[in-house]
Scaffold this motif. Structure first.
Motif, short mmCIF file in Angstrom:
data_model
loop_
_atom_site.label_atom_id
_atom_site.label_comp_id
_atom_site.label_asym_id
_atom_site.label_seq_id
_atom_site.Cartn_x
_atom_site.Cartn_y
_atom_site.Cartn_z
N PHE A 198 -8.44 -6.35 20.54
CA PHE A 198 -8.84 -5.02 20.11
C PHE A 198 -9.31 -4.23 21.32
CE2 PHE A 198 -12.61 -7.73 19.38
CZ PHE A 198 -13.59 -7.08 20.12
N VAL A 199 -9.16 -2.91 21.24
CA VAL A 199 -9.60 -2.02 22.30
C VAL A 199 -10.14 -0.76 21.65
CG1 VAL A 199 -7.35 -0.88 22.57
CG2 VAL A 199 -8.96 -0.90 24.49
N ALA A 200 -11.10 -0.14 22.30
CA ALA A 200 -11.71 1.07 21.77
C ALA A 200 -10.68 2.19 21.67
CB ALA A 200 -12.87 1.50 22.64
N THR A 201 -10.83 3.01 20.65
CA THR A 201 -9.95 4.16 20.48
C THR A 201 -10.51 5.39 21.20
OG1 THR A 201 -11.09 4.79 18.45
CG2 THR A 201 -9.16 3.37 18.23
N GLY A 202 -11.79 5.34 21.53
CA GLY A 202 -12.42 6.49 22.18
C GLY A 202 -13.22 7.34 21.22
N ASN A 203 -13.07 7.09 19.92
CA ASN A 203 -13.82 7.87 18.93
C ASN A 203 -14.78 6.99 18.12
OD1 ASN A 203 -12.07 6.44 17.34
ND2 ASN A 203 -10.95 8.22 16.54
N GLY A 204 -15.12 5.85 18.69
CA GLY A 204 -16.08 4.97 18.03
C GLY A 204 -15.47 3.73 17.41
N GLY A 205 -14.18 3.80 17.07
CA GLY A 205 -13.51 2.66 16.44
C GLY A 205 -12.68 1.87 17.43
N HIS A 206 -11.85 0.97 16.89
CA HIS A 206 -11.01 0.11 17.72
C HIS A 206 -9.60 0.03 17.15
CE1 HIS A 206 -15.03 -1.27 18.94
NE2 HIS A 206 -14.47 -1.66 20.07
N THR A 207 -8.66 -0.26 18.04
CA THR A 207 -7.29 -0.57 17.63
C THR A 207 -7.11 -2.08 17.75
OG1 THR A 207 -6.44 1.55 18.45
CG2 THR A 207 -4.85 -0.24 18.15
N PHE A 208 -6.65 -2.70 16.68
CA PHE A 208 -6.49 -4.16 16.63
C PHE A 208 -5.00 -4.50 16.79
CE2 PHE A 208 -10.43 -3.21 14.56
CZ PHE A 208 -11.27 -4.24 14.93
N GLN B 130 1.41 -7.59 24.16
CA GLN B 130 2.20 -6.39 24.40
C GLN B 130 1.65 -5.20 23.62
OE1 GLN B 130 3.43 -9.39 23.65
NE2 GLN B 130 4.37 -9.93 25.64
N GLU B 131 1.36 -5.42 22.36
CA GLU B 131 0.78 -4.35 21.53
C GLU B 131 -0.57 -3.92 22.09
OE1 GLU B 131 0.48 -5.87 17.61
OE2 GLU B 131 2.64 -5.89 17.23
N HIS B 132 -1.33 -4.88 22.51
CA HIS B 132 -2.66 -4.60 23.05
C HIS B 132 -2.55 -3.76 24.32
CE1 HIS B 132 -6.83 -5.08 24.15
NE2 HIS B 132 -6.51 -5.71 25.28
N ASN B 133 -1.63 -4.11 25.19
CA ASN B 133 -1.48 -3.35 26.44
C ASN B 133 -1.10 -1.90 26.16
OD1 ASN B 133 -2.13 -5.52 28.07
ND2 ASN B 133 -0.01 -6.19 28.34
N ARG B 134 -0.25 -1.69 25.17
CA ARG B 134 0.11 -0.32 24.81
C ARG B 134 -1.12 0.44 24.29
NH1 ARG B 134 5.01 -2.79 22.95
NH2 ARG B 134 4.19 -2.93 20.81
N ALA B 135 -1.95 -0.27 23.50
CA ALA B 135 -3.17 0.37 22.97
C ALA B 135 -4.15 0.69 24.10
CB ALA B 135 -3.82 -0.56 21.94
N VAL B 136 -4.22 -0.20 25.07
CA VAL B 136 -5.09 0.04 26.23
C VAL B 136 -4.60 1.23 27.02
CG1 VAL B 136 -5.87 -0.90 28.44
CG2 VAL B 136 -5.88 -2.36 26.40
N SER B 137 -3.27 1.30 27.23
CA SER B 137 -2.69 2.42 27.97
C SER B 137 -2.98 3.75 27.26
CB SER B 137 -1.18 2.22 28.11
OG SER B 137 -0.59 3.30 28.78
N LYS B 138 -2.86 3.75 25.96
CA LYS B 138 -3.14 4.96 25.19
C LYS B 138 -4.61 5.36 25.30
CE LYS B 138 -2.68 6.91 20.54
NZ LYS B 138 -2.24 6.66 19.15
N TYR B 139 -5.48 4.36 25.28
CA TYR B 139 -6.91 4.63 25.41
C TYR B 139 -7.22 5.26 26.77
CZ TYR B 139 -11.78 3.64 26.60
OH TYR B 139 -13.08 3.75 27.03
N LEU B 140 -6.62 4.71 27.83
CA LEU B 140 -6.85 5.22 29.18
C LEU B 140 -6.33 6.64 29.34
CD1 LEU B 140 -6.04 2.02 31.30
CD2 LEU B 140 -8.30 2.99 30.77
N GLN B 141 -5.16 6.93 28.72
CA GLN B 141 -4.60 8.29 28.77
C GLN B 141 -5.54 9.28 28.08
OE1 GLN B 141 -0.69 8.05 27.09
NE2 GLN B 141 0.15 6.78 28.75
N ASN B 142 -6.04 8.90 26.92
CA ASN B 142 -6.97 9.77 26.19
C ASN B 142 -8.26 9.99 26.97
OD1 ASN B 142 -5.20 10.05 24.05
ND2 ASN B 142 -6.08 8.32 22.90
N ARG B 143 -8.68 8.93 27.66
CA ARG B 143 -9.92 9.03 28.44
C ARG B 143 -9.74 10.00 29.61
NH1 ARG B 143 -13.26 3.89 31.05
NH2 ARG B 143 -15.05 5.12 31.80
N LYS B 144 -8.57 9.98 30.24
CA LYS B 144 -8.31 10.89 31.34
C LYS B 144 -8.26 12.34 30.86
CE LYS B 144 -5.73 7.71 34.33
NZ LYS B 144 -4.40 7.40 34.96
N LYS B 145 -7.65 12.55 29.69
CA LYS B 145 -7.58 13.89 29.14
C LYS B 145 -8.97 14.46 28.85
CE LYS B 145 -3.07 13.33 26.90
NZ LYS B 145 -2.35 13.28 25.60
#
Length: 347
Positions: free
Chosen positions: A316-326, A331-346
């Motif tokens: 699981f990884v944080a979504t940035g809004n308090g919750g997590h993506t499971f 592979q799925e986890h890495n994509r979720a992490v990448s998405k989290y990092l992109q949102n964090r940069k924005k």
């Protein structure tokens, strides 16, 4: 002496005795009426009320005399007599009382027998460390401080009567009410005992097949869950991921354990070197649970640790809004992490 003289003298004695009886009866009747007025008449209290403390071991006699000295009570003897009539002479309780205007002696005694009229509160927050809890206890103005600031945590536990026990996680986070005069040690013992009770209750109703051998291991897992999510509905899902990873022999790899292991050197950011630097609490370098809890977990996290959600997610990884993506796979986890990092940069 003649018969008539003796008769006259006897008559005088009789009259004197009769007068004495009448006088005593009149005095007794007046005292009874005064006592009845006393028990139902308001005490001498102003409109703002009167704050009064009965200290442990104080007798009713001492309380009555003290209230007389403070101008609250007219007749201490009457209060003692009233307590005896009501059968409460030895039943008054230590505590702090707010006595409002209009209070009668009967109402006063009822208050003293009920006890704990004024109580203060202190909240230990879920997710706090023991050091944070201890700081809150030491900072409360209504707790009697008996544990000096220079005591180590080991010495604090020894003073509390739990020598050799690491304090982290062993005190239940909750809002506690207590009367004036409660000591810091008594407050902490109460929190400790409550945690033991709740942990035993939850352990007794645990799910089958868990990779947990003792209630203390459940407490440790609960502390990890507590620090990983503040979203109530996610706790059992996070617990499910941790339990499945333990069952598979996978590293838990949870950041809060790394932060705890860093101690005072943690500055608010986790760096790659922090994840690879070994400490007893680094779950990126060491398998299994941490050696102790890392915070004070609440009952919901303890329950989740012992009733994890079923499923197949291992990440699981944080979504940035308090919750997590499971995620089920890396592979799925890495994509979720990448998405989290992109949102964090924005942001």
């Amino acid at each position: 002496m003649s018969y008539s003289s003796r008769q006259h003298q006897g008559g005088g004695v009789f009259v004197a005795l009769l007068l004495l009886v009448v006088v005593l009866g009149a005095v007794g009747y007046w005292l009874w009426q005064d006592y009845e007025r006393f028990r139902t008449s308001p005490l001498h209290i102003s409109g703002q009320g009167f704050n009064y403390q009965v200290k442990p071991g104080t007798s009713l006699n001492a309380v009555a005399n003290d209230l007389k000295a403070k101008g609250i009570l007219r007749q201490p003897l009457y209060l003692r007599a009233l307590a005896r009539d009501l059968g409460v002479s030895n039943k008054i309780k230590a505590g702090e009382y707010m006595i409002p205007a209009g209070t009668t002696p009967e109402m006063l005694l009822e208050r003293f027998v009920r006890g704990k009229d004024i109580e203060y509160s202190l909240t230990l927050i879920e997710g706090w460390t023991f050091d944070q809890a201890l700081e809150a206890v030491r900072g409360h103005p209504m707790l009697v401080q008996t544990l000096p600031d220079n005591l180590s945590t080991e010495q604090v536990m020894q003073r509390l009567g739990y020598p050799g026990q690491y304090p982290e996680g062993r005190f239940f986070p909750d809002t506690y009410l207590f009367p004036r005069g409660t000591s810091d040690a008594d407050f902490l013992r109460r929190s400790y005992e409550r945690m033991q009770t709740i942990l035993a209750e939850e352990w007794g109703g645990r799910s089958e097949g868990l990779p947990l051998n003792t209630p203390y291991e459940a407490l440790t897992l609960a502390s990890l869950i507590e620090k990983e999510t503040g979203v109530p509905e996610e706790r059992d899902e996070v617990a499910g991921v941790f339990v499945r990873r333990l069952q598979k022999g996978m590293l838990l790899q949870t950041d809060p354990t790394v932060i705890y292991g860093l101690g005072d050197s943690y500055d608010g950011d986790i760096r790659k070197t922090d994840l690879t630097t070994d400490t007893p609490y680094n779950t990126y370098t060491r398998p299994g649970l941490t050696p102790t809890p890392i915070c004070l977990p609440g009952r919901a996290s303890i329950h989740a640790a012992l009733h994890p959600a079923e499923g197949t997610a291992l990440y699981f990884v944080a979504t940035g809004n308090g919750g997590h993506t499971f995620s089920d796979t890396l592979q799925e986890h890495n994509r979720a992490v990448s998405k989290y990092l992109q949102n964090r940069k924005k942001n």
